[in-house]
Design a protein around this motif. Structure first.
Motif, PDB file in Angstrom:
ATOM      1  N   ALA A   1       0.839  -1.206   0.000  1.00 47.55           N
ATOM      2  CA  ALA A   1       0.000   0.000   0.000  1.00 47.55           C
ATOM      3  C   ALA A   1       0.874   1.256   0.000  1.00 47.55           C
ATOM      4  CB  ALA A   1      -0.930  -0.008   1.202  1.00 47.55           C
ATOM      5  N   LEU A   2       1.933   1.251   0.794  1.00 46.01           N
ATOM      6  CA  LEU A   2       2.838   2.407   0.813  1.00 46.01           C
ATOM      7  C   LEU A   2       3.470   2.617  -0.558  1.00 46.01           C
ATOM      8  CD1 LEU A   2       4.522   1.916   4.299  1.00 46.01           C
ATOM      9  CD2 LEU A   2       3.098   3.867   3.585  1.00 46.01           C
ATOM     10  N   LYS A   3       3.826   1.536  -1.207  1.00 47.43           N
ATOM     11  CA  LYS A   3       4.399   1.629  -2.554  1.00 47.43           C
ATOM     12  C   LYS A   3       3.355   2.160  -3.536  1.00 47.43           C
ATOM     13  CE  LYS A   3       7.323  -0.899  -5.733  1.00 47.43           C
ATOM     14  NZ  LYS A   3       8.062   0.283  -6.070  1.00 47.43           N
ATOM     15  N   ALA A   4       2.119   1.745  -3.361  1.00 48.92           N
ATOM     16  CA  ALA A   4       1.046   2.174  -4.262  1.00 48.92           C
ATOM     17  C   ALA A   4       0.807   3.678  -4.194  1.00 48.92           C
ATOM     18  CB  ALA A   4      -0.241   1.419  -3.944  1.00 48.92           C
ATOM     19  N   VAL A   5       0.881   4.255  -2.988  1.00 48.15           N
ATOM     20  CA  VAL A   5       0.597   5.689  -2.851  1.00 48.15           C
ATOM     21  C   VAL A   5       1.820   6.569  -3.120  1.00 48.15           C
ATOM     22  CG1 VAL A   5      -1.301   5.327  -1.229  1.00 48.15           C
ATOM     23  CG2 VAL A   5       0.982   5.783  -0.354  1.00 48.15           C
TER      24      VAL A   5
ATOM     25  N   GLN B   1       2.660  13.539  -4.053  1.00 48.32           N
ATOM     26  CA  GLN B   1       2.839  14.937  -4.413  1.00 48.32           C
ATOM     27  C   GLN B   1       1.515  15.601  -4.797  1.00 48.32           C
ATOM     28  OE1 GLN B   1       5.792  15.392  -7.437  1.00 48.32           O
ATOM     29  NE2 GLN B   1       6.900  16.932  -6.271  1.00 48.32           N
ATOM     30  N   ALA B   2       0.729  14.926  -5.585  1.00 49.32           N
ATOM     31  CA  ALA B   2      -0.557  15.483  -6.014  1.00 49.32           C
ATOM     32  C   ALA B   2      -1.508  15.629  -4.831  1.00 49.32           C
ATOM     33  CB  ALA B   2      -1.175  14.598  -7.084  1.00 49.32           C
ATOM     34  N   TRP B   3      -1.494  14.655  -3.946  1.00 49.54           N
ATOM     35  CA  TRP B   3      -2.402  14.684  -2.804  1.00 49.54           C
ATOM     36  C   TRP B   3      -1.993  15.703  -1.752  1.00 49.54           C
ATOM     37  CZ3 TRP B   3      -2.641   8.658  -2.191  1.00 49.54           C
ATOM     38  CH2 TRP B   3      -3.469   8.135  -3.190  1.00 49.54           C
TER      39      TRP B   3
ATOM     40  N   LYS C   1      -9.378  10.604  -1.143  1.00 46.05           N
ATOM     41  CA  LYS C   1      -8.715  10.125  -2.363  1.00 46.05           C
ATOM     42  C   LYS C   1      -7.823   8.917  -2.067  1.00 46.05           C
ATOM     43  CE  LYS C   1      -9.061  13.664  -5.593  1.00 46.05           C
ATOM     44  NZ  LYS C   1      -9.712  13.353  -6.828  1.00 46.05           N
ATOM     45  N   MET C   2      -7.047   9.010  -0.999  1.00 47.84           N
ATOM     46  CA  MET C   2      -6.129   7.928  -0.661  1.00 47.84           C
ATOM     47  C   MET C   2      -6.893   6.655  -0.308  1.00 47.84           C
ATOM     48  SD  MET C   2      -3.154   7.582   2.206  1.00 47.84           S
ATOM     49  CE  MET C   2      -2.174   8.866   1.524  1.00 47.84           C
ATOM     50  N   MET C   3      -7.908   6.795   0.510  1.00 46.91           N
ATOM     51  CA  MET C   3      -8.687   5.629   0.919  1.00 46.91           C
ATOM     52  C   MET C   3      -9.339   4.957  -0.299  1.00 46.91           C
ATOM     53  SD  MET C   3      -8.177   5.357   4.097  1.00 46.91           S
ATOM     54  CE  MET C   3      -9.266   4.877   5.379  1.00 46.91           C
ATOM     55  N   ASN C   4      -9.940   5.743  -1.166  1.00 38.31           N
ATOM     56  CA  ASN C   4     -10.567   5.184  -2.367  1.00 38.31           C
ATOM     57  C   ASN C   4      -9.539   4.507  -3.270  1.00 38.31           C
ATOM     58  OD1 ASN C   4     -13.136   5.981  -1.631  1.00 38.31           O
ATOM     59  ND2 ASN C   4     -13.061   7.884  -2.801  1.00 38.31           N
ATOM     60  N   TYR C   5      -8.400   5.164  -3.437  1.00 36.62           N
ATOM     61  CA  TYR C   5      -7.324   4.637  -4.278  1.00 36.62           C
ATOM     62  C   TYR C   5      -6.859   3.277  -3.756  1.00 36.62           C
ATOM     63  CZ  TYR C   5      -2.849   4.635  -6.796  1.00 36.62           C
ATOM     64  OH  TYR C   5      -1.785   4.308  -7.598  1.00 36.62           O
ATOM     65  N   LEU C   6      -6.646   3.178  -2.466  1.00 31.67           N
ATOM     66  CA  LEU C   6      -6.172   1.926  -1.873  1.00 31.67           C
ATOM     67  C   LEU C   6      -7.262   0.853  -1.845  1.00 31.67           C
ATOM     68  CD1 LEU C   6      -3.962   3.310   1.024  1.00 31.67           C
ATOM     69  CD2 LEU C   6      -3.190   2.225  -1.100  1.00 31.67           C
ATOM     70  N   ARG C   7      -8.483   1.244  -1.504  1.00 32.13           N
ATOM     71  CA  ARG C   7      -9.577   0.267  -1.460  1.00 32.13           C
ATOM     72  C   ARG C   7      -9.807  -0.332  -2.856  1.00 32.13           C
ATOM     73  NH1 ARG C   7     -11.184  -2.459   2.214  1.00 32.13           N
ATOM     74  NH2 ARG C   7     -13.371  -2.341   1.772  1.00 32.13           N
TER      75      ARG C   7
ATOM     76  N   PHE D   1       1.184   8.562   6.185  1.00 33.41           N
ATOM     77  CA  PHE D   1       1.169   9.696   5.244  1.00 33.41           C
ATOM     78  C   PHE D   1       1.067  11.017   5.997  1.00 33.41           C
ATOM     79  CE2 PHE D   1      -1.084  12.656   2.416  1.00 33.41           C
ATOM     80  CZ  PHE D   1      -0.265  12.620   1.289  1.00 33.41           C
ATOM     81  N   GLN D   2       0.179  11.054   6.989  1.00 37.35           N
ATOM     82  CA  GLN D   2       0.003  12.277   7.792  1.00 37.35           C
ATOM     83  C   GLN D   2       1.269  12.626   8.556  1.00 37.35           C
ATOM     84  OE1 GLN D   2      -3.684  11.457  10.037  1.00 37.35           O
ATOM     85  NE2 GLN D   2      -4.259  13.521   9.395  1.00 37.35           N
ATOM     86  N   SER D   3       1.921  11.640   9.130  1.00 32.65           N
ATOM     87  CA  SER D   3       3.127  11.906   9.930  1.00 32.65           C
ATOM     88  C   SER D   3       4.282  12.389   9.059  1.00 32.65           C
ATOM     89  CB  SER D   3       3.540  10.662  10.708  1.00 32.65           C
ATOM     90  OG  SER D   3       3.989   9.658   9.824  1.00 32.65           O
ATOM     91  N   GLU D   4       4.284  11.991   7.774  1.00 31.38           N
ATOM     92  CA  GLU D   4       5.349  12.441   6.864  1.00 31.38           C
ATOM     93  C   GLU D   4       5.099  13.852   6.341  1.00 31.38           C
ATOM     94  OE1 GLU D   4       5.546   9.497   3.829  1.00 31.38           O
ATOM     95  OE2 GLU D   4       6.574   8.051   5.093  1.00 31.38           O
ATOM     96  N   SER D   5       3.838  14.246   6.305  1.00 29.51           N
ATOM     97  CA  SER D   5       3.493  15.576   5.731  1.00 29.51           C
ATOM     98  C   SER D   5       3.824  16.707   6.663  1.00 29.51           C
ATOM     99  CB  SER D   5       2.002  15.626   5.403  1.00 29.51           C
ATOM    100  OG  SER D   5       1.718  14.661   4.430  1.00 29.51           O
TER     101      SER D   5
END
Length: 150
Positions: A102-106, A111-113, A124-130, A146-150
């Motif tokens: 999942a981390l690789k997928a996002v 950058q866009a998100w 967007k992320m949840m839909n993309y992964l689901r 993702f939040q902790s990295e932003s």
């Protein structure tokens, strides 16, 4: 229809990309070859290692993970649709973890998100992964990372 003609057809089909035994049998069957001829051709292809379900599966998984990561379940489902034995698929997929996939997928979407507000980004992320077969808990974990990295 001879074995040689069927063999040449099979080689032409294999020249485009690797195939599973099931795909080859289906292809030759769709070309209306006799079951006996199909078996002879498959045995011949196996003897030259032109058909190898284990190697096909390994390459398929690596390619999917590199270019279009999906969940372990989704990868297994795709392999089964290609005629791979579910036991073999599961054996090869045990080395992979959904969180890493999942981390690789996002990775390519980050950058866009980042430009979106938090609610829209999460949606967007949840839909993309689901859509890629990851379960909700994996999506939540990836969102927190993702939040902790932003």
């Amino acid at each position: 229809m001879t074995v040689e003609k069927a063999y040449q057809k099979a080689l032409g089909y294999l020249s485009k990309s690797p195939k599973t035994i099931w795909q080859m049998k289906k292809y030759l069957s769709d070309k209306e070859y006799d079951a006996n001829i199909i078996e002879q051709v498959v045995v011949q292809l196996l003897s030259f290692n032109y058909l190898n379900d284990r190697e096909f599966s390994r390459q398929f998984i690596e390619s999917r993970i590199r270019y279009n990561p999906k969940s372990v379940f989704a990868l297994g489902f795709e392999l089964c649709k290609k005629g791979i034995d579910p036991v073999l698929a599961q054996e090869l997929l045990t080395a992979y973890k959904d969180e890493e996939l999942a981390l690789k997928a996002v990775e390519t979407k980050k950058q866009a998100w980042n430009r979106l507000d938090e609610t829209e980004c999460r949606k967007k992320m949840m839909n993309y992964l689901r859509y890629r077969g990851f379960d909700y808990s994996v999506c939540q974990t990836v969102w927190q990372i993702f939040q902790s990295e932003s």
